[in-house]
Design an enzyme around this catalytic site. Structure first.
Site, PDB file in Angstrom:
ATOM      1  N   GLU A 287      -0.198  -6.376   7.155  1.00 30.44           N
ATOM      2  CA  GLU A 287       0.219  -5.880   8.473  1.00 30.44           C
ATOM      3  C   GLU A 287      -0.547  -6.541   9.611  1.00 30.44           C
ATOM      4  O   GLU A 287      -0.001  -6.790  10.691  1.00 30.44           O
ATOM      5  CB  GLU A 287       0.042  -4.357   8.565  1.00 30.44           C
ATOM      6  CG  GLU A 287       1.065  -3.548   7.779  1.00 30.44           C
ATOM      7  CD  GLU A 287       0.676  -3.316   6.332  1.00 30.44           C
ATOM      8  OE1 GLU A 287      -0.166  -4.067   5.793  1.00 30.44           O
ATOM      9  OE2 GLU A 287       1.219  -2.377   5.728  1.00 30.44           O
TER      10      GLU A 287
ATOM     11  N   GLU B 109       1.773   0.389   0.074  1.00 30.09           N
ATOM     12  CA  GLU B 109       1.426   1.760   0.467  1.00 30.09           C
ATOM     13  C   GLU B 109       2.257   2.771  -0.334  1.00 30.09           C
ATOM     14  O   GLU B 109       1.761   3.812  -0.751  1.00 30.09           O
ATOM     15  CB  GLU B 109       1.640   1.943   1.971  1.00 30.09           C
ATOM     16  CG  GLU B 109       0.633   1.120   2.777  1.00 30.09           C
ATOM     17  CD  GLU B 109       0.843   1.237   4.276  1.00 30.09           C
ATOM     18  OE1 GLU B 109       1.884   0.753   4.749  1.00 30.09           O
ATOM     19  OE2 GLU B 109      -0.008   1.818   4.952  1.00 30.09           O
TER      20      GLU B 109
END
Ligand SMILES: CC(C)(COP(=O)(O)OP(=O)(O)OC[C@H]1O[C@@H](n2cnc3c(N)ncnc32)[C@H](O)[C@@H]1OP(=O)(O)O)[C@@H](O)C(=O)NCCC(=O)NCCSC(=O)/C=C/CCCCCCCCCCCCC(=O)O
Length: 708
Positions: free
Chosen positions: A123, A103
């Site tokens: 995640e 990210e």
């Protein structure tokens, strides 16, 4: 921390420094914020490269911070500041860029990756979603279907795939930081307008509603009750339908629900448990950090039935030379063919060349003379295994490790057949051995710590989650399975059906209920073991003693089915009906229901209504109780070992953390109270009597897991 330096006179280099994986801890986040500010304020800096020290870009958010009072600068504004910068920001990706690490890279204007790097948003495997803008930026960058696939599966992609998908701009085989510095110089001064992913429109997805409905259906089917994959779909849908700012709001809302969920706690616990089992210890003082494994270059396998074939494939795929021995000529010929087929299919899947040339086949046990380690995988019969171990002791070179793949037999007894009992350990693989992740490494009282270390290291090389356990009947996994199975049989006697029991377990999250698994693995397997244990009486006797064996309640239901030739899928009939022998799709069997009714009448049993809660409590709490007993005896060193065994070898739903973690989630006092309740109702079932460790923990208010 993050180190800032000026390189090539005009490039600001920010190096993430938080070993071992540069996880984005509060200190590192603060370091990045400070370094970015420095770079943007320094007029000499025309472009910026962000890299990680020690060959890894970033392993993502610091998972150990979750569940604590998180301080330090938050990730989202930090990444936003990088994206908004007016100087080109280039991520130099070596090793891994995962989760928050990717990210961060997506916030940069350009990404250069080393060819060996791996990227992903895992995640979901931790019960979360990419909530530092990943769920909103990735679909804008690579399109909805590809982003959805990566986000809902958490899979890591190679640099080559990342380039093809458009996640990275360049891949290099050389020094990544040098390549990124050069690249950043080449784009310095250029407009960054088209480089901020948050400003991209999300590529249009035709038939949006139908696409997401189908995606949701798919994750719900495969997630079996896990909530994170569902939230991931919702977040990507927000990216596809909402402006970026609103999408970010939705991402945050969805994350808030996941972040504090029990499932996230359980999955994060599993992440650390998987690593903790590598730090093994034994009651005699053997330890992972003080025991040096012996080198293994050549391994041998004795017996080429289903297990032996799978083990041969797993060893060959690890790059070892393998000597595969089978004394029956027909079986040997079939095994050769089967092993080459498995290797070819595996190579095709991995896009690699098959490795059959590393395997030498023989009918003669003498062929193992040069092996560093031998794995015996002959039929599960003590007399046969004793003979093989005596032969191995004569044939093998001094110092060779002798391992058995037995799933239950006494390792110490086998060791006593050899001249060097310290060199004997169990390596209990799970079928199919080249696929299943779990390996139980079983040490006996005389196994040396070097022998344990060698087997553990070999397991790791084979890509297995290897767990060191003590020697007892069934070791950890199969020993705990016994009371679980027993309770399932008793519930049928009391009024349940296989369908009801299986549905309860599948709703809990197991891929298959206990009776479907029994049909798949073959009812005859347990029957043989029970016969050898003297538990089986032919035919059906009646009266109060008919269902008591060796002083405790016993259900002969499995034996009776076997007497009818109902061995499960292989015979087309077992607890369910199949369209043909070898058929895979189970159907309810009216014959079985009538059989159960007649059985209850003959035994004077009155069927009662059994609900799903009772199924779960009796089957799972009996299994958990055995787990406490195993801990008390020191057969497993800690609850993580048991949990890893159940998650990686027995289909225990990962989002429930393993049986011991689940017990902690339910509350140990509640588990004990329910066991007491059922034991009162069934005093002839010792597996329902809470063991003393459980009682002591409840009395002292102590927890088994620090995370709970
Ligand atoms: C591939 C790896 C990176 C490296 O593998 P390998 O070399 O084999 O090494 P390992 O043995 O795996 O690891 C070495 C040790 O490092 C530890 N480790 C690894 N990764 C991490 C990590 N990310 N954090 C902490 N520790 C880590 C590991 O445990 C080993 O130590 P030990 O042996 O256990 O002691 C591999 O390690 C790997 O795959 N790592 C994990 C990668 C991963 O999954 N990354 C994703 C992490 S999650 C994430 O990034 C999330 C991002 C978005 C977060 C946004 C946060 C916002 C919070 C807002 C909350 C809002 C809710 C508000 C609620 C309210 O309102 O109250």
């Amino acid at each position: 921390m993050a180190q800032f330096s000026l390189v090539s006179a005009s490039v600001g280099l920010i190096t993430l420094q938080n070993p071992p994986v540069n996880a984005l801890s509060a200190v590192l986040r603060q370091g990045i914020v400070d370094a970015v500010e420095k770079a943007l304020c320094d007029p000499k800096v025309k472009s910026v490269v962000i890299c990680g020290q020690n060959g890894i870009f970033c392993g993502g958010a610091d998972i150990r911070e979750f569940g604590t009072n998180m301080r330090g600068p938050p990730l989202i504004p930090m990444i936003h500041a990088i994206e908004s910068a007016n100087k080109p920001m280039v991520a130099a990706i070596e090793g891994s860029a995962l989760g928050g690490g990717l990210e961060l890279a997506l916030g940069c204007h350009y990404r250069i990756a080393h060819s060996q790097a791996r990227l992903g948003l895992p995640e979901v495997t931790l019960g979360l979603l990419p909530a530092a803008g990943g769920s909103q930026r990735l679909p804008r960058l690579i399109g909805v279907p590809a982003a959805l696939n990566l986000i809902t599966t958490g899979r890591h992609v190679t640099a080559a795939e990342a380039l093809q998908l458009g996640i990275v701009d360049q891949v290099t085989d050389h020094n990544t930081v040098d390549a990124a510095v050069k690249f950043s110089q080449s784009v310095a001064g250029q407009s960054l307008d088209g480089r901020r992913i948050s400003t991209y429109p999300c590529p249009v997805q035709p038939n949006l509603d139908a696409f997401f409905e189908e995606a949701m259906l798919k994750v719900r089917q495969s997630a079996r009750g896990a909530i994170a994959p569902v939230a991931c779909v919702q977040a990507v849908r927000a990216a596809a339908t909402l402006p970026y700012a609103q999408g970010m709001k939705r991402e945050k809302e969805l994350m808030a629900t996941l972040f504090t969920s029990g499932q996230a706690r359980a999955l994060q616990y599993c992440f650390f448990a998987q690593r903790a089992v590598g730090r093994w210890s034994t009651p005699s003082g053997g330890r992972w950090d003080t025991s040096k494994p012996r080198p293994v270059h050549t391994a041998a396998v004795i017996g080429l039935g289903t297990m032996g074939r799978g083990i041969t494939v797993a060893l060959a795929q690890t790059g070892l030379s393998v000597v595969a021995v089978e004394t029956q000529v027909k079986q040997l010929t079939e095994a050769k063919q089967a092993v080459s087929g498995m290797l070819e299919r595996g190579a095709t899947r991995r896009g690699a060349a098959p490795t059959p040339d590393r395997i030498t086949y023989s009918e003669n046990i003498q062929a193992v003379a040069g092996a560093d380690l031998v794995i015996e995988a002959v039929f599960e019969d003590m007399a046969l295994k004793e003979k093989v171990f005596r032969q191995l002791s004569d044939v093998c070179k001094p110092g060779a490790l002798l391992c058995t793949n037995t799933s239950a037999l006494d390792i110490d007894h086998l060791a006593s057949q050899t001249r060097n009992p310290e060199l004997v350990v169990g390596m209990h693989f799970f079928a199919p051995a080249h696929v299943m992740k779990l390996l139980e490494v079983v040490y006996g009282p005389r196994s040396s710590s070097q022998a344990v270390a060698t087997a553990m290291q070999l397991g790791k090389k084979m890509g297995k989650i290897s767990v060191a356990v003590g020697n007892c009947r069934g070791f950890v996994g199969n020993r705990m399975l016994k009371p679980y199975l027993e309770q399932a049989f008793f519930l049928l006697e009391e009024g349940a059906t296989p369908e009801l029991v299986d549905r309860a377990l599948e709703d809990f999250g197991f891929p298959m209920g206990v009776f479907k698994v029994s049909d798949l693995s073959g009812l005859d397997v347990g029957w043989r073991v029970r016969k050898a244990d003297g538990m089986v009486e032919s035919g059906l006797s009646t009266g109060p003693s008919a269902r008591i064996r060796q002083g405790r309640r016993y259900s002969p239901l499995g034996d009776l089915l076997c007497e009818q030739g109902r061995f499960g899928q292989k015979t087309g009939r077992g607890w369910y009906l199949y369209d043909k022998p070898g058929g895979r799709v189970s159907k309810s069997d009216p014959w079985l229901h009538s059989f159960l009714e007649e059985y209850r009448v003959q035994q004077g049993l009155v069927a009662r209504r059994v609900d799903q809660q009772e199924v779960l409590e009796r089957c799972l709490f009996a299994l958990i109780n055995e787990g406490f007993q195993i801990l008390e005896e020191g057969i497993a060193a800690g609850p993580e070992d048991i949990d890893a065994i159940y998650v990686f070898g027995y289909g225990w739903p990962r989002h429930r953390g393993g049986p011991m973690f689940y017990a902690g989630m339910v509350g140990l006092a509640k588990v004990m109270e329910r066991l007491d309740h059922y034991h009162q109702a069934h005093p002839d079932e010792p597996s329902l009597q809470p063991c003393s460790l459980l009682r002591r923990l409840v009395a002292s208010g102590k927890k088994l897991h620090s995370q709970l």
